[in-house]
Motif scaffolding. Structure first.
Motif, PDB file in Angstrom:
ATOM      1  N   PHE A 158       7.777   3.666 -47.924  1.00 57.56           N
ATOM      2  CA  PHE A 158       7.844   4.648 -46.839  1.00 57.56           C
ATOM      3  C   PHE A 158       6.738   5.687 -46.977  1.00 57.56           C
ATOM      4  N   GLN A 159       5.798   5.656 -46.052  1.00 55.96           N
ATOM      5  CA  GLN A 159       4.641   6.545 -46.100  1.00 55.96           C
ATOM      6  C   GLN A 159       4.503   7.378 -44.823  1.00 55.96           C
ATOM      7  N   GLY A 160       5.575   7.471 -44.045  1.00 50.87           N
ATOM      8  CA  GLY A 160       5.560   8.275 -42.826  1.00 50.87           C
ATOM      9  C   GLY A 160       5.847   9.740 -43.128  1.00 50.87           C
ATOM     10  N   LYS A 161       6.137  10.511 -42.096  1.00 60.52           N
ATOM     11  CA  LYS A 161       6.436  11.941 -42.215  1.00 60.52           C
ATOM     12  C   LYS A 161       7.784  12.125 -42.910  1.00 60.52           C
ATOM     13  N   LEU A 162       7.769  12.824 -44.058  1.00 57.08           N
ATOM     14  CA  LEU A 162       8.987  13.071 -44.820  1.00 57.08           C
ATOM     15  C   LEU A 162       9.231  14.577 -44.865  1.00 57.08           C
ATOM     16  N   VAL A 163      10.373  15.010 -44.340  1.00 59.30           N
ATOM     17  CA  VAL A 163      10.677  16.444 -44.240  1.00 59.30           C
ATOM     18  C   VAL A 163      12.045  16.715 -44.845  1.00 59.30           C
ATOM     19  N   GLY A 164      12.101  17.737 -45.694  1.00 57.10           N
ATOM     20  CA  GLY A 164      13.367  18.167 -46.263  1.00 57.10           C
ATOM     21  C   GLY A 164      13.789  19.498 -45.658  1.00 57.10           C
ATOM     22  N   ILE A 165      15.045  19.592 -45.243  1.00 52.35           N
ATOM     23  CA  ILE A 165      15.586  20.811 -44.636  1.00 52.35           C
ATOM     24  C   ILE A 165      16.702  21.346 -45.525  1.00 52.35           C
ATOM     25  N   ASP A 166      16.699  22.657 -45.761  1.00 51.12           N
ATOM     26  CA  ASP A 166      17.791  23.266 -46.506  1.00 51.12           C
ATOM     27  C   ASP A 166      17.959  24.714 -46.046  1.00 51.12           C
ATOM     28  N   SER A 197       9.462   8.328 -39.498  1.00 51.84           N
ATOM     29  CA  SER A 197       9.631   9.751 -39.820  1.00 51.84           C
ATOM     30  C   SER A 197      11.049   9.947 -40.354  1.00 51.84           C
ATOM     31  N   VAL A 198      11.147  10.688 -41.449  1.00 54.61           N
ATOM     32  CA  VAL A 198      12.430  10.845 -42.141  1.00 54.61           C
ATOM     33  C   VAL A 198      12.712  12.322 -42.389  1.00 54.61           C
ATOM     34  N   VAL A 199      13.937  12.755 -42.116  1.00 55.61           N
ATOM     35  CA  VAL A 199      14.357  14.115 -42.448  1.00 55.61           C
ATOM     36  C   VAL A 199      15.589  14.033 -43.337  1.00 55.61           C
ATOM     37  N   ASP A 200      15.581  14.830 -44.399  1.00 51.62           N
ATOM     38  CA  ASP A 200      16.682  14.892 -45.352  1.00 51.62           C
ATOM     39  C   ASP A 200      17.399  16.222 -45.157  1.00 51.62           C
ATOM     40  N   LEU A 201      18.634  16.166 -44.665  1.00 54.78           N
ATOM     41  CA  LEU A 201      19.410  17.384 -44.418  1.00 54.78           C
ATOM     42  C   LEU A 201      20.070  17.847 -45.707  1.00 54.78           C
ATOM     43  N   GLY A 202      19.839  19.117 -46.070  1.00 56.29           N
ATOM     44  CA  GLY A 202      20.358  19.621 -47.327  1.00 56.29           C
ATOM     45  C   GLY A 202      19.612  19.002 -48.489  1.00 56.29           C
ATOM     46  N   THR A 203      18.303  19.143 -48.479  1.00 51.78           N
ATOM     47  CA  THR A 203      17.441  18.389 -49.387  1.00 51.78           C
ATOM     48  C   THR A 203      17.515  18.828 -50.838  1.00 51.78           C
ATOM     49  N   GLY A 204      17.965  20.065 -51.106  1.00 56.42           N
ATOM     50  CA  GLY A 204      18.068  20.512 -52.490  1.00 56.42           C
ATOM     51  C   GLY A 204      16.712  20.572 -53.169  1.00 56.42           C
ATOM     52  N   GLU A 214       1.004  16.882 -49.183  1.00 55.20           N
ATOM     53  CA  GLU A 214       0.434  16.394 -47.929  1.00 55.20           C
ATOM     54  C   GLU A 214       1.382  15.417 -47.235  1.00 55.20           C
ATOM     55  N   PHE A 215       2.278  14.827 -48.006  1.00 55.68           N
ATOM     56  CA  PHE A 215       3.144  13.766 -47.481  1.00 55.68           C
ATOM     57  C   PHE A 215       4.612  14.186 -47.373  1.00 55.68           C
ATOM     58  N   VAL A 216       5.040  15.112 -48.221  1.00 51.29           N
ATOM     59  CA  VAL A 216       6.438  15.549 -48.252  1.00 51.29           C
ATOM     60  C   VAL A 216       6.467  17.062 -48.083  1.00 51.29           C
ATOM     61  N   SER A 217       7.126  17.548 -47.039  1.00 51.19           N
ATOM     62  CA  SER A 217       7.176  18.984 -46.772  1.00 51.19           C
ATOM     63  C   SER A 217       8.621  19.454 -46.681  1.00 51.19           C
ATOM     64  N   PHE A 218       8.790  20.778 -46.813  1.00 54.83           N
ATOM     65  CA  PHE A 218      10.137  21.345 -46.847  1.00 54.83           C
ATOM     66  C   PHE A 218      10.208  22.594 -45.984  1.00 54.83           C
ATOM     67  N   GLU A 219      11.360  22.775 -45.326  1.00 52.82           N
ATOM     68  CA  GLU A 219      11.556  23.901 -44.424  1.00 52.82           C
ATOM     69  C   GLU A 219      12.936  24.513 -44.632  1.00 52.82           C
ATOM     70  N   GLN A 220      12.999  25.839 -44.574  1.00 52.19           N
ATOM     71  CA  GLN A 220      14.287  26.525 -44.606  1.00 52.19           C
ATOM     72  C   GLN A 220      14.790  26.655 -43.178  1.00 52.19           C
TER      73      GLN A 220
END
Length: 229
Positions: A88-96, A68-75, A116-122
């Motif tokens: 890499f096919q696990g949970k990918l989440v971008g936060i901004d 599982s991967v989270v990208d902080l400040g994903t842009g 379905e594989f890459v999601s983003f959250e504010q």
């Protein structure tokens, strides 16, 4: 700890700047789906180097194909989209913290069929209420650089740089990896900022070096830290 009092403030550290930038990039994307926005540090090939580093270290610590991967400040989410194209096919989440960033990245995900594989959250990662769970890998490509220029204080007294390592610790699994790339801080400064009793420097990514005045250096650095407990 880096003396952040010496850091200058800049519009690059403001939410207004990023909201306006990503609103423009979203409009450009709607007019031309091939235009997904800029890629930070593209001149140093930092994004690909970060991905190659993770691929090369699969099997070490919690770096696995289903991590599982989270990208902080994903842009615009470019790093996660590229990561999804590798092993890499696990949970990918971008936060901004920019709503416009999340709208842009989500639109790109939907247009390319990877929502379905890459999601983003504010989210405000410095909020005590922020609780996204824990991840195997935490990524930062220029985010600490940007927020260090904000002049923002947490609880009215602590600089964001002073509490950043605590944010990473909060969301990183034991034996997980934090991989950060910076152009504002030297390798030694990043180690001073990030290393704690739990987060320890593990490996670095090599970049071309220059020499000026008898001193060698690089314009960018990437360091992987491991959470030991």
């Amino acid at each position: 700890m880096q003396d952040t009092a010496e850091l200058s403030t800049s519009k690059l550290g403001t939410k207004k700047y990023w909201d306006e930038l990503y609103a423009l990039e979203l409009e450009n994307f709607r007019q031309n789906p091939q235009d997904t926005g800029d890629c930070w540090f593209s001149d140093s090939d930092a994004e690909q180097k970060m991905i190659d580093f993770m691929v090369d270290n699969i099997g070490a610590h919690r770096i696995t194909e289903d991590a599982s991967v989270v990208d902080l400040g994903t842009g615009n989410g470019h790093l996660l989209f590229e990561l999804h194209e590798t092993e890499f096919q696990g949970k990918l989440v971008g936060i901004d913290y920019s709503e416009e960033s999340v709208r842009l990245a989500t639109s790109i995900a939907e247009a390319t069929g990877v929502e379905e594989f890459v999601s983003f959250e504010q989210a405000d990662i410095f909020s005590a209420d922020w609780s996204p769970g824990k991840f195997d890998i935490v990524l930062d490509k220029g985010t600490l650089d940007a927020i260090s220029l904000s002049g923002m204080k947490i609880n009215g007294e602590l600089d964001v740089v002073e509490v950043y390592a605590g944010v990473v610790e909060k969301i990183l699994e034991k034996d997980g990896i934090f991989l950060i790339t910076s152009c504002n801080f030297t390798q030694d400064e990043l180690v001073q900022i990030i290393e704690t009793d739990k987060l320890k420097m593990w490996k670095t990514i090599n970049y071309p070096v220059f020499q000026f005045g008898g001193v060698q250096g690089a314009t960018i650095c990437s360091i992987a830290f491991v959470k030991q407990s």
